[in-house]
Design a protein around this motif. Structure first.
Motif, short mmCIF file in Angstrom:
data_model
loop_
_atom_site.label_atom_id
_atom_site.label_comp_id
_atom_site.label_asym_id
_atom_site.label_seq_id
_atom_site.Cartn_x
_atom_site.Cartn_y
_atom_site.Cartn_z
N ARG A 122 0.87 -1.18 0.00
CA ARG A 122 0.00 0.00 0.00
C ARG A 122 0.90 1.22 0.00
N ARG A 123 0.50 2.27 -0.70
CA ARG A 123 1.32 3.47 -0.73
C ARG A 123 1.59 3.95 0.69
N ALA A 124 2.82 4.37 0.96
CA ALA A 124 3.24 4.69 2.32
C ALA A 124 2.43 5.80 2.95
N ASP A 125 1.92 6.75 2.16
CA ASP A 125 1.18 7.86 2.75
C ASP A 125 -0.32 7.59 2.84
N ASP A 126 -0.74 6.35 2.55
CA ASP A 126 -2.16 6.00 2.61
C ASP A 126 -2.63 5.96 4.07
N PRO A 127 -3.79 6.53 4.40
CA PRO A 127 -4.29 6.49 5.78
C PRO A 127 -4.48 5.09 6.33
N PRO A 142 10.20 0.12 15.68
CA PRO A 142 10.50 0.77 14.41
C PRO A 142 9.78 0.08 13.27
N ILE A 143 9.57 0.80 12.19
CA ILE A 143 8.94 0.25 10.98
C ILE A 143 9.93 0.34 9.83
N LEU A 144 10.26 -0.81 9.26
CA LEU A 144 11.07 -0.86 8.03
C LEU A 144 10.11 -0.87 6.85
N HIS A 145 10.18 0.17 6.01
CA HIS A 145 9.26 0.28 4.88
C HIS A 145 10.01 0.15 3.57
N HIS A 146 9.55 -0.76 2.73
CA HIS A 146 10.11 -0.94 1.39
C HIS A 146 9.94 0.34 0.59
N ILE A 147 11.01 0.78 -0.07
CA ILE A 147 10.99 2.03 -0.83
C ILE A 147 11.64 1.82 -2.20
N TRP A 148 11.00 2.38 -3.23
CA TRP A 148 11.61 2.49 -4.54
C TRP A 148 11.97 3.95 -4.71
N GLN A 149 13.26 4.26 -4.74
CA GLN A 149 13.69 5.66 -4.70
C GLN A 149 13.17 6.45 -5.91
N HIS A 150 12.44 7.51 -5.63
CA HIS A 150 11.85 8.39 -6.66
C HIS A 150 11.04 7.57 -7.67
N ARG A 151 9.95 7.01 -7.20
CA ARG A 151 9.07 6.22 -8.06
C ARG A 151 8.51 7.10 -9.18
N ARG A 152 8.73 6.69 -10.42
CA ARG A 152 8.32 7.48 -11.58
C ARG A 152 7.08 6.92 -12.26
N HIS A 153 6.74 5.67 -12.00
CA HIS A 153 5.54 5.09 -12.61
C HIS A 153 5.13 3.88 -11.78
N SER A 161 6.31 2.72 -3.03
CA SER A 161 6.37 4.06 -2.46
C SER A 161 7.78 4.61 -2.61
N ASP A 162 7.90 5.94 -2.58
CA ASP A 162 9.22 6.55 -2.56
C ASP A 162 9.39 7.36 -1.29
N GLY A 163 10.53 8.05 -1.17
CA GLY A 163 10.84 8.77 0.06
C GLY A 163 9.88 9.88 0.38
N VAL A 164 9.32 10.52 -0.64
CA VAL A 164 8.35 11.60 -0.41
C VAL A 164 7.12 11.05 0.30
N GLU A 165 6.65 9.91 -0.16
CA GLU A 165 5.44 9.32 0.42
C GLU A 165 5.70 8.79 1.83
N LEU A 166 6.85 8.17 2.05
CA LEU A 166 7.17 7.76 3.41
C LEU A 166 7.33 8.97 4.31
N GLY A 167 7.88 10.05 3.77
CA GLY A 167 8.02 11.27 4.56
C GLY A 167 6.69 11.80 5.05
N ARG A 168 5.67 11.72 4.23
CA ARG A 168 4.34 12.17 4.66
C ARG A 168 3.82 11.32 5.81
N LEU A 169 4.07 10.02 5.74
CA LEU A 169 3.65 9.13 6.84
C LEU A 169 4.43 9.46 8.11
N ALA A 195 14.04 14.63 0.29
CA ALA A 195 12.67 14.40 0.77
C ALA A 195 12.60 14.21 2.28
N VAL A 196 13.63 13.59 2.88
CA VAL A 196 13.55 13.25 4.31
C VAL A 196 14.53 14.04 5.17
#
Length: 295
Positions: A122-127, A142-153, A161-169, A195-196
């Motif tokens: 699920r996208r990292a910034d999803d409620p 702690p939460i380890l979240h899978h990230i694709w750096q700068h997701r473009r598509h 998710s990318d760092g921007v979306e995890l940052g919102r969370l 982003a972070v």
């Protein structure tokens, strides 16, 4: 042989994976043994590890069924019990199954899990992730979240998710310590650092197969050594390469200690790594609430 490739001192791998019998591979035990052997040769004190359900054998890797998620966590709990201080585990959950995820965290923490693993489910910034983060804050996990750096598509079979979306969370849950997975795992890691930068509860793990020139220099400039965590993910040789590169680019001895183990000791629950030097290895009763009854 007493000398290790990573040199003397504790070393914690915050991003490790193991297989189990339900993953459909006849040789599933061989990669596990190989990882532990390689860990001994490198000098890894503790592997903090997870498994993602059945790794796609009976339900999708990033969308495991409740049954498969629990089976994978059970296998990890058994491995942790068998290996003692050498292995600590994340409870891996599918946030699309909220009720099961919360109950599974309670169940596995009661049996010794020390963190939570969220993959590309699920996208990292999803409620939908908020209840999991609230429980993590309550339990000090702690939460380890899978990230694709700068997701473009979009990518098939996952909701990356990318760092921007995890940052919102992370901004919504400042009491939770987040581990942003594998800066060397693909994509634009420089985008991630920006982003972070201003989120002190986001820590970057150095795992992933990428070992680009300036990757580590930029990570240090972006967040500093106290927010970097050493890890391997699948490719342990690149984890070792990054550790050696940190020394070559001039990280101070104190900074290397932070990255090798001290940052991990700070963000995981007290007593997670009893083999570390005092006071980090002292066993302290965690300040957590009893498991709550949930509808």
């Amino acid at each position: 042989m007493t000398d290790t490739l990573a040199g003397p001192g504790p070393l914690i791998d915050v991003h490790a994976h193991f297989l189990h019998a339900g993953t459909g591979r006849r040789d599933w035990e061989a990669p596990n043994r190989a990882r532990l052997r390689a860990g001994d040769r490198i000098g890894i004190t503790t592997h903090v590890a997870s498994t993602l359900g059945t790794w796609g054998f009976t339900s999708p890797t990033y969308f495991p069924s409740p049954r498969d998620a629990s089976a994978g966590n059970d296998a990890m709990l058994e491995l942790q019990q068998r290996e003692g201080t050498k292995v600590r585990i994340y409870v891996a959950v599918n946030p699309n199954e909220t009720k099961h995820a919360l109950a599974e965290i309670d169940r596995c923490v009661a049996r010794g899990a020390v963190g939570i693993k969220l993959a590309a489910s699920r996208r990292a910034d999803d409620p939908l992730l908020d209840p999991i983060c609230e429980l993590a804050a309550e339990r000090g996990l702690p939460i380890l979240h899978h990230i694709w750096q700068h997701r473009r598509h979009e990518w098939g079979g996952q909701e990356a998710s990318d760092g921007v979306e995890l940052g919102r969370l992370a901004a919504r849950h400042p009491r939770v310590q987040f581990i942003l997975a594998h800066i060397g795992g693909g994509g634009d890691y420089a985008h991630t650092f920006t982003a972070v930068h201003d989120l002190p509860n986001v820590h970057l793990d150095l795992s992933g197969s990428g070992v680009d020139r300036m990757m580590l220099d930029d990570a240090l400039a972006g967040v500093g050594p106290q927010r970097l965590l050493w890890g391997c993910d699948v490719t342990m040789e690149t984890g070792l390469a990054k550790l050696r590169a940190l020394d070559i680019i001039g990280v101070t001895a104190d900074g290397m200690t932070d990255i090798r183990w001290r940052n991990a000791a700070r963000i995981f629950p007290n007593g997670t790594f009893p083999v570390l030097p005092a006071p980090w290895g002292e066993k302290v009763v965690a300040k957590s609430s009893p498991a709550r009854a949930r509808a």
